[in-house]
Design a protein around this motif. Structure first.
Motif, PDB file in Angstrom:
ATOM      1  N   THR A  28       0.838  -1.197   0.000  1.00 13.51           N
ATOM      2  CA  THR A  28       0.000   0.000   0.000  1.00 13.51           C
ATOM      3  C   THR A  28       0.876   1.251   0.000  1.00 13.51           C
ATOM      4  N   ASP A  30       1.270   4.489   1.950  1.00 17.73           N
ATOM      5  CA  ASP A  30       0.858   4.922   3.288  1.00 17.73           C
ATOM      6  C   ASP A  30       1.200   6.395   3.522  1.00 17.73           C
ATOM      7  N   SER A 354      -4.058   4.499   4.041  1.00 17.32           N
ATOM      8  CA  SER A 354      -3.411   3.422   3.285  1.00 17.32           C
ATOM      9  C   SER A 354      -4.186   3.248   1.993  1.00 17.32           C
ATOM     10  N   LYS A 356      -4.575   1.627  -2.013  1.00 15.39           N
ATOM     11  CA  LYS A 356      -4.204   0.543  -2.927  1.00 15.39           C
ATOM     12  C   LYS A 356      -4.254   1.068  -4.361  1.00 15.39           C
TER      13      LYS A 356
END
Ligand SMILES: [Zn+2]
Length: 380
Positions: A28, A30, A354, A356
């Motif tokens: 991810t 972050d 976070s 994706k």
């Protein structure tokens, strides 16, 4: 023979679950928005592990803000900072830098170039201590249109040193209806002209997009976003200039159309009614997260406490209903002013994002562990 066959099966069964458990989760992107009491410090960690700290605030003479940033650095398991970007030369964005450099190696120092405000103390730092820091590392002066080489991310510079991007980004070059009703401010900046010099970034990880404009000012937002919006829409926006109403015009906020915003405000810095209305009326807007309760919002304009990361050292019993006037007001200097904010030097909490690559992102309030996941929107 049979016994050794069974042994082999047993061995495979015992190894297989461990092998599955060791499969790393999808990486991810972050983002830690650290509470520095109305300054700015945001830590970005790309899926490749490369890092960038945007601004290093430093309140008073303590190392409080650097300690708080280092907590986030440790949580991200970083042993060095690949990049530190200073959006502009105001103390609430760089004052902790020398202390930070004592704590962790820094690979690359990024800024908009020399300070322009004519503040002797700031100039001494930029040409002295700061120059000494980057002489032992790398130094990058950015301009609009530049792409920062942070592995795993598409990091574009859209403003720097008073200049704005001229060529639209992918997804940009779209009409911005708010331009028609924009009213410029006579007085565009509260602190000389450094805010207007801010380095602005648009960062993408796959389908996830976000923006951080530093303390870019109202009139500069118009130069950037009009007559056409060169950026397009974003999922996440770090509210400009700590949520002060000298920034954050509709041409920027409604033009970017963020679904989610995080405000790096202080207890009595940012969150004034005018600004809150602009954010709440953004088409398609979902949630505002705040680093602090803002007494400038009052109950009338605040978000629910679930979305707020920090209170005071001596927590208040209730939020007053009416917004409080700010301690300093550029536009209405004659207004009765509220005193400086009560202290918050104790435990502080960050807001972490976070993301994706499919565009899904989760925002978490470290104080209460409340978190919310935003699914990618197909028709943006
Ligand atoms: Zn600032």
């Amino acid at each position: 023979m049979r016994a050794s066959f069974l042994f082999l099966i047993a061995l495979l069964l015992s190894v297989a679950p461990a092998a599955i458990a060791q499969t790393p989760p999808p990486k991810t992107f972050d983002i830690y928005v650290v509470d520095v009491e109305g300054g700015d410090s945001v830590l970005f960690v790309s899926p490749s592990g490369e890092s960038l700290l945007m601004d290093m605030a430093g309140g008073g003479t303590t190392t409080r803000d650097v300690d708080r940033v280092m907590d986030a650095v440790k949580d991200a398991q970083l042993t060095k900072l690949d990049n530190v970007l200073v959006t502009h030369w105001h103390g609430d964005h760089f004052r902790g830098l020398a202390e930070l450099a004592k704590r962790i190696p820094i690979g690359n120092f990024i800024d908009h170039g020399p300070d322009v405000q004519g503040n002797a103390e700031v100039h001494k730092f930029v040409t002295g201590d700061y120059a000494a820091l980057y002489s032992k590392a790398k130094h990058t002066v950015v301009k609009p249109g530049d792409k920062l080489p942070v592995a795993g991310l598409d990091w574009r510079i859209v403003t720097a040193a008073g200049q704005v991007i001229k060529t639209p980004l992918p997804g940009g070059g779209i009409p911005n209806p708010s331009c028609a009703t924009f009213v410029p401010k006579d007085k565009d900046d509260d602190g000389g002209i450094e805010n207007a010099m801010s380095v602005g970034s648009v960062i993408a990880f796959g389908k996830f997009r976000m923006a951080h404009m530093g303390d870019l000012t109202w009139n500069k937002e118009f130069e950037l976003m009009c007559p056409k919006n060169p950026i397009g829409n974003v999922d996440l926006w770090i509210v400009s200039n700590h949520g002060l109403r000298i920034s954050n015009s509709e041409v920027l906020v409604h033009g970017l159309r963020p679904r989610v915003a995080i405000m790096n405000n202080g207890i009595r810095k940012g969150g004034e009614p005018e600004l809150m209305k602009t954010i709440y009326t953004t088409p398609g807007f979902e949630n505002l997260w705040e680093l602090h309760f803002s007494l400038l919002s009052g109950q009338e304009y605040t978000v629910p406490g679930l979305f707020i990361a920090n209170d005071l050292d001596d927590p208040q019993v209730a939020m007053p209903i009416a917004p409080m006037p700010p301690p300093v007001d550029l536009y209405v200097p004659a207004l009765p002013r509220s005193p400086d904010p009560p202290p918050h030097n104790g435990k502080a909490y960050w807001i972490k994002v976070s993301a994706k690559s499919d565009g899904t992102f989760t925002v978490t309030n470290q104080r209460n562990n409340f978190s919310k996941t935003y699914e990618p929107r197909s028709s943006r």
